[in-house]
Design a protein around this motif. Structure first.
Motif, mmCIF file in Angstrom:
data_model
loop_
_atom_site.group_PDB
_atom_site.id
_atom_site.type_symbol
_atom_site.label_atom_id
_atom_site.label_comp_id
_atom_site.label_asym_id
_atom_site.label_seq_id
_atom_site.Cartn_x
_atom_site.Cartn_y
_atom_site.Cartn_z
ATOM 1 N N ARG A 158 0.755 -1.192 0.127
ATOM 2 C CA ARG A 158 0.035 -0.085 -0.131
ATOM 3 C C ARG A 158 0.796 1.014 0.066
ATOM 4 N N ASP A 159 1.952 1.156 0.895
ATOM 5 C CA ASP A 159 2.781 2.448 0.865
ATOM 6 C C ASP A 159 3.525 2.990 -0.679
ATOM 7 N N GLU A 160 3.881 1.787 -1.153
ATOM 8 C CA GLU A 160 4.548 1.861 -2.477
ATOM 9 C C GLU A 160 3.411 2.511 -3.509
ATOM 10 N N LEU A 161 2.284 2.111 -3.348
ATOM 11 C CA LEU A 161 1.132 2.458 -4.345
ATOM 12 C C LEU A 161 0.781 3.935 -3.794
ATOM 13 N N LYS A 162 0.719 4.273 -2.581
ATOM 14 C CA LYS A 162 0.453 5.718 -2.006
ATOM 15 C C LYS A 162 1.654 6.696 -2.482
ATOM 16 N N SER A 163 2.908 6.189 -2.647
ATOM 17 C CA SER A 163 3.714 7.301 -2.853
ATOM 18 C C SER A 163 4.071 7.043 -4.573
ATOM 19 N N MET A 164 3.553 6.311 -5.123
ATOM 20 C CA MET A 164 3.384 6.272 -6.829
ATOM 21 C C MET A 164 2.419 7.378 -6.975
ATOM 22 N N LEU A 165 1.168 7.294 -6.278
ATOM 23 C CA LEU A 165 0.062 8.118 -6.766
ATOM 24 C C LEU A 165 0.395 9.635 -6.656
ATOM 25 N N CYS A 166 1.369 9.672 -5.501
ATOM 26 C CA CYS A 166 1.597 11.091 -5.314
ATOM 27 C C CYS A 166 2.443 11.834 -6.167
ATOM 28 N N ASP A 167 3.173 10.853 -6.759
ATOM 29 C CA ASP A 167 4.337 11.467 -7.841
ATOM 30 C C ASP A 167 3.613 11.322 -9.191
ATOM 31 N N GLU A 168 3.500 12.604 -9.686
ATOM 32 C CA GLU A 168 2.489 12.516 -10.896
ATOM 33 C C GLU A 168 3.497 12.039 -12.232
ATOM 34 N N ASN A 169 4.738 12.119 -11.999
ATOM 35 C CA ASN A 169 5.600 11.709 -12.860
ATOM 36 C C ASN A 169 5.990 10.110 -12.918
ATOM 37 N N ALA A 170 5.580 9.324 -11.784
ATOM 38 C CA ALA A 170 6.052 8.313 -11.873
ATOM 39 C C ALA A 170 5.139 7.404 -13.092
ATOM 40 N N GLU A 171 5.840 6.583 -13.354
ATOM 41 C CA GLU A 171 5.511 5.770 -14.710
ATOM 42 C C GLU A 171 4.398 4.510 -14.194
ATOM 43 N N PRO A 172 3.792 4.047 -14.869
ATOM 44 C CA PRO A 172 2.974 2.812 -14.483
ATOM 45 C C PRO A 172 3.707 1.832 -14.175
ATOM 46 N N ASN A 173 3.354 0.554 -13.613
ATOM 47 C CA ASN A 173 4.191 -0.283 -13.059
ATOM 48 C C ASN A 173 3.429 -1.642 -13.026
ATOM 49 N N SER A 174 4.070 -2.532 -12.899
ATOM 50 C CA SER A 174 3.444 -3.946 -12.674
ATOM 51 C C SER A 174 3.193 -4.087 -10.884
ATOM 52 N N LEU B 248 -7.301 3.028 0.056
ATOM 53 C CA LEU B 248 -5.870 3.043 0.501
ATOM 54 C C LEU B 248 -6.092 3.829 1.793
ATOM 55 N N ASP B 249 -5.323 3.651 3.102
ATOM 56 C CA ASP B 249 -5.637 3.985 4.225
ATOM 57 C C ASP B 249 -5.570 5.570 4.144
ATOM 58 N N ASN B 250 -5.100 6.346 3.293
ATOM 59 C CA ASN B 250 -4.858 7.626 3.294
ATOM 60 C C ASN B 250 -6.056 8.391 2.566
ATOM 61 N N GLY B 251 -7.032 7.641 2.391
ATOM 62 C CA GLY B 251 -8.185 8.149 1.499
ATOM 63 C C GLY B 251 -8.274 8.066 0.196
ATOM 64 N N ALA B 252 -6.778 7.717 -0.572
ATOM 65 C CA ALA B 252 -6.791 7.745 -1.801
ATOM 66 C C ALA B 252 -7.741 6.338 -2.223
ATOM 67 N N ILE B 253 -7.937 6.649 -3.659
ATOM 68 C CA ILE B 253 -8.874 5.640 -4.193
ATOM 69 C C ILE B 253 -8.251 5.235 -5.584
ATOM 70 N N VAL B 254 -8.213 4.026 -5.836
ATOM 71 C CA VAL B 254 -7.883 3.645 -7.542
ATOM 72 C C VAL B 254 -8.956 2.802 -7.739
#
Ligand code: ATP
Length: 143
Positions: free
Chosen positions: A9-25, A57-63
């Motif tokens: 979840r933490d890796e997903l949260k930090s990826m969502l916060c970084d708008e330049n992060a590339e999509p990943n598996s 996600l626990d910070n309120g983010a949703i995918v």
């Protein structure tokens, strides 16, 4: 091309916060975890080839997690779809977050015999759009 998959979840949260992060598996276990094992309570819609679930996600983010039906696509088409989604980056196009292709051999009984079959799961993960579909938005049928 040896980027580490998103598995927590933490890796997903930090990826969502970084708008330049590339999509990943992404790992199947993470997608199961955030959709409550693809429970019906998390279901947000159905298309011709997939059921779409809310991943929370626990910070309120949703995918939005799109689980493709197993008969939908051959391997090559799935790869091509991912390739296209990775290339498309535009403010008017929903952000593609990641993908998961998982295959597990499972034993089952068929005609009285035990057989081993490959069970495939293919999923796509997108930014969650909270305002429903475009047609409902345009016609004002949004709550
Ligand atoms: N990123 C998203 N955020 C929020 N809801 C979504 C998202 N993606 C899909 N949905 C919901 O899930 C439903 C099904 O989406 P899906 O993309 O599977 O089908 P579709 O858009 O009808 O097209 P098709 O079946 O041709 O792929 C949508 O109508 C919408 O309500």
């Amino acid at each position: 091309m040896d980027r580490k998959s998103i598995t927590t979840r933490d890796e997903l949260k930090s990826m969502l916060c970084d708008e330049n992060a590339e999509p990943n598996s992404m790992s199947l276990s993470l997608l199961e975890e955030i959709t409550d094992s693809f429970s019906w309570e998390q279901e947000i819609g159905r298309g011709g080839f997939a059921v779409v679930y809310k991943g929370t996600l626990d910070n309120g983010a949703i995918v939005a997690v799109k689980r493709l039906s197993d008969t939908h696509m051959y391997e090559k088409q799935f790869h091509r779809e991912i390739e296209c989604l990775i290339k498309v980056k535009h403010k008017n196009v929903v952000r593609f977050v990641g993908y998961c292709a998982d295959s597990q051999g499972k034993v089952g009984s068929y005609n009285g015999k035990f057989v081993m079959a490959d069970v495939q799961q293919r999923l796509l993960c997108f930014e969650y759009l909270p305002h429903g579909t475009l047609d409902k938005y345009i016609t004002g049928r949004i709550m």
